[in-house]
Design a protein around this motif. Structure first.
Motif, PDB file in Angstrom:
ATOM      1  N   ASP A 197      38.555   5.997  -4.671  1.00 54.58           N
ATOM      2  CA  ASP A 197      39.318   5.957  -3.334  1.00 54.58           C
ATOM      3  C   ASP A 197      39.108   4.896  -2.836  1.00 54.58           C
ATOM      4  N   LYS A 198      39.904   4.688  -1.994  1.00 50.54           N
ATOM      5  CA  LYS A 198      39.554   3.709  -0.766  1.00 50.54           C
ATOM      6  C   LYS A 198      39.470   4.510   0.506  1.00 50.54           C
ATOM      7  N   ILE A 199      37.639   4.058   0.883  1.00 54.44           N
ATOM      8  CA  ILE A 199      36.648   4.560   2.074  1.00 54.44           C
ATOM      9  C   ILE A 199      37.492   4.381   3.728  1.00 54.44           C
ATOM     10  N   ARG A 200      37.935   5.238   3.764  1.00 58.18           N
ATOM     11  CA  ARG A 200      37.845   5.523   5.694  1.00 58.18           C
ATOM     12  C   ARG A 200      37.004   4.840   6.579  1.00 58.18           C
ATOM     13  N   ARG A 201      37.246   3.992   7.057  1.00 55.15           N
ATOM     14  CA  ARG A 201      36.219   3.360   7.544  1.00 55.15           C
ATOM     15  C   ARG A 201      36.329   3.828   8.435  1.00 55.15           C
ATOM     16  N   CYS A 202      35.292   3.403   9.693  1.00 58.20           N
ATOM     17  CA  CYS A 202      34.192   3.449  10.291  1.00 58.20           C
ATOM     18  C   CYS A 202      34.888   3.338  11.790  1.00 58.20           C
ATOM     19  N   THR A 203      34.567   4.190  12.915  1.00 57.88           N
ATOM     20  CA  THR A 203      35.624   3.062  14.237  1.00 57.88           C
ATOM     21  C   THR A 203      35.026   2.948  15.577  1.00 57.88           C
ATOM     22  N   ASN A 204      33.610   4.060  15.095  1.00 59.67           N
ATOM     23  CA  ASN A 204      32.926   4.052  16.107  1.00 59.67           C
ATOM     24  C   ASN A 204      31.783   2.741  15.978  1.00 59.67           C
ATOM     25  N   ALA A 205      31.320   2.386  16.725  1.00 61.80           N
ATOM     26  CA  ALA A 205      30.156   1.543  17.245  1.00 61.80           C
ATOM     27  C   ALA A 205      29.055   2.226  17.774  1.00 61.80           C
ATOM     28  N   CYS A 206      28.157   2.539  17.691  1.00 66.19           N
ATOM     29  CA  CYS A 206      27.131   3.235  17.610  1.00 66.19           C
ATOM     30  C   CYS A 206      25.924   2.314  17.385  1.00 66.19           C
ATOM     31  N   PRO A 207      25.324   1.476  18.278  1.00 63.63           N
ATOM     32  CA  PRO A 207      24.315   0.841  18.382  1.00 63.63           C
ATOM     33  C   PRO A 207      22.987   1.357  17.215  1.00 63.63           C
ATOM     34  N   PHE A 208      22.821   2.167  16.694  1.00 60.35           N
ATOM     35  CA  PHE A 208      21.937   2.826  16.099  1.00 60.35           C
ATOM     36  C   PHE A 208      22.338   2.878  14.536  1.00 60.35           C
ATOM     37  N   CYS A 209      23.211   2.310  14.470  1.00 64.97           N
ATOM     38  CA  CYS A 209      24.595   2.464  13.097  1.00 64.97           C
ATOM     39  C   CYS A 209      23.701   1.531  12.421  1.00 64.97           C
ATOM     40  N   PHE A 210      23.559   2.164  10.532  1.00 59.38           N
ATOM     41  CA  PHE A 210      21.781   2.116  10.389  1.00 59.38           C
ATOM     42  C   PHE A 210      22.912   1.315   9.468  1.00 59.38           C
ATOM     43  N   VAL A 211      24.065   0.958   8.907  1.00 63.52           N
ATOM     44  CA  VAL A 211      24.886  -0.313   8.603  1.00 63.52           C
ATOM     45  C   VAL A 211      24.622  -1.357   8.982  1.00 63.52           C
ATOM     46  N   LYS A 212      24.628  -1.720  10.784  1.00 66.17           N
ATOM     47  CA  LYS A 212      24.407  -2.267  11.182  1.00 66.17           C
ATOM     48  C   LYS A 212      22.880  -2.723  11.111  1.00 66.17           C
ATOM     49  N   GLY A 213      21.607  -1.710  10.621  1.00 64.56           N
ATOM     50  CA  GLY A 213      21.085  -2.229   9.945  1.00 64.56           C
ATOM     51  C   GLY A 213      20.206  -2.941   8.596  1.00 64.56           C
ATOM     52  N   ASN A 214      20.986  -2.826   7.931  1.00 66.77           N
ATOM     53  CA  ASN A 214      20.998  -4.158   7.180  1.00 66.77           C
ATOM     54  C   ASN A 214      21.471  -5.494   6.616  1.00 66.77           C
TER      55      ASN A 214
END
Length: 425
Positions: free
Chosen positions: A78-95
């Motif tokens: 299925d197509k994944i529902r994406r996150c619309t938040n901007a948490c500074p601690f987001c682990f995806v941003k930690g890639n």
């Protein structure tokens, strides 16, 4: 609609010779939007399944079966529902910078379907009216919700999404629809800790059975998302949080017969304390989310030690992350005494995400390779099966077969609890 990727051998779908690529449009006149609809609507004993070939030709299958027997259709993802938040601690941003890892690792999901099916934590900020209707219609319970704070202003400051301030109303709405929630707080120093944490705990506890559990997890920052001014918790801050958890646990044990609130193993380790044993975590319902992993591993090894046969002369090395290192060393000693094998451990530092990321499941293949090269002679090497995806790839796209090829004549295998592999030797 969904398209069939494959069918299970021996299943109803296999008997009907449903081909890959065939679209399933409806079951019992209900539109099939995704794999979750397929699971939900195929549970009836009598089915009318409307399908469509890529050519546009349609076929209707009328099926009678036991209510608990699935059709055996494996749908395309299925197509994944994406996150619309901007948490500074987001682990995806930690890639690492985009394109350094495979594309799916950069997908920020906030999908209520994955929450129900796999225990992913969601924020409830991207739900549309039809999503709420579906949650109640299909009884998608329990859901796993990243609450972080019950103070609207604090939560808004963390998620940067105007809808995030509605957490109280959202939880009330789920409770009214009899949807149970496992709540989580990612604890960030000087943001949602201290008195904010105590108020959040109290607010969630007073909601009664609608909140099945609460997990408190210390924020984890990688070398790539350590924002200016961001930091991890200090030992004293962890101990203060543990005091708040202990206080509500004492009350919950008295009033509800279980702890209800659980601090993650990392909270204890960062506080300089020994993580609790299995009894602390009750039924270990949250172990897949890293809450109680140390006690779970200890219990598994302890419970299976007697099943191990002698392995005199066998040289075993186990690779893990730095947080699990001391526990694995203790367990290795018990295995060695039981079997006569020589069992050593290597706690590898994470070079992909940095030293603050300490779990074995996030170690890349390159770190496993380096750890084993420095481990000396061995016959069998074990590492956490959680470090691999379903395609037997590490986070850095090193494959299991590539790692094994680097150590010819020796066994290099993923393991869930050490004993699973050693019992087969």
């Amino acid at each position: 609609m969904i398209r069939i990727a494959s069918v299970e051998p021996g299943s109803i779908a296999a008997d009907l010779e449903l081909p890959a690529g065939l679209a399933v449009l409806e079951i019992n006149d209900k539109p099939i939007r995704d794999g979750l609809d397929l699971l939900f609507y195929q549970a009836e004993p009598t089915l009318r399944v409307l399908t469509e070939q890529r050519s546009g030709e349609r076929f209707l299958f009328e099926i009678e079966k036991p209510a608990d027997e699935p059709l055996g259709i494996v749908p395309e993802p299925d197509k994944i529902r994406r996150c619309t938040n901007a948490c500074p601690f987001c682990f995806v941003k930690g890639n690492p910078k985009f394109d350094k890892l495979r594309a799916p690792l950069y997908v920020k999901d906030d999908d209520y379907r994955l929450s129900f099916l796999h225990g992913h934590y969601i924020t409830l900020t991207n739900l549309r009216p039809d999503d709420w209707d579906r949650i109640f219609e299909q009884r998608l319970s329990p859901l796993y919700v990243s609450v972080h704070s019950m103070d609207p202003a604090v939560r808004l400051g963390m998620l940067k999404n105007p809808r995030s301030a509605n957490i109280g109303q959202d939880l009330d709405r789920l409770a009214e629809g009899r949807i149970v929630v496992h709540a989580q707080v990612v604890l960030c120093p000087e943001v949602n800790d201290g008195e904010h944490l105590r108020r959040t705990i109290e607010d969630l506890y007073r909601r009664g059975d609608a909140i099945r559990s609460l997990s408190i997890v210390p924020v984890g920052l990688t070398s790539w998302n350590a924002a200016p001014g961001g930091r991890t918790l200090e030992p004293e801050e962890c101990r203060e949080a543990l005091d708040a958890v202990d206080a509500i646990r004492e009350r919950a044990l008295s009033e509800r017969g279980q702890g209800w609130c659980y601090a993650a193993d990392e909270m204890y380790l960062q506080a300089g304390l020994e993580p609790p044993g299995a009894a602390y975590f009750d039924d270990h319902e949250l172990e897949s989310n890293g809450v109680g992993a140390i006690s779970t591993l200890t219990d598994r090894v302890t419970g299976q030690l007697e099943a191990l046969h002698p392995l005199e002369g066998c040289r075993v090395v186990a690779v893990t992350g730095t947080s699990m290192g001391p526990t694995l060393t203790r367990l290795a000693g018990r295995i060695a005494r039981r079997t006569g094998a020589e069992v050593s451990t290597v706690a590898a530092e994470n070079t992909l995400y940095g030293p603050t990321v300490t779990t074995a499941g996030l170690l890349p293949g390159a770190d496993h390779r380096s750890a084993l090269r420095g481990a000396g002679d061995f016959d069998v090497a074990l590492f956490s099966a959680q470090a691999l995806n379903d395609g037997d790839l590490f986070l850095d796209d090193v494959s299991l077969s590539e790692l094994q090829a680097d150590f010819p004549g020796r066994r290099v295998e993923p393991s869930h609890d050490l004993v699973d592999v050693l019992s087969r030797l």
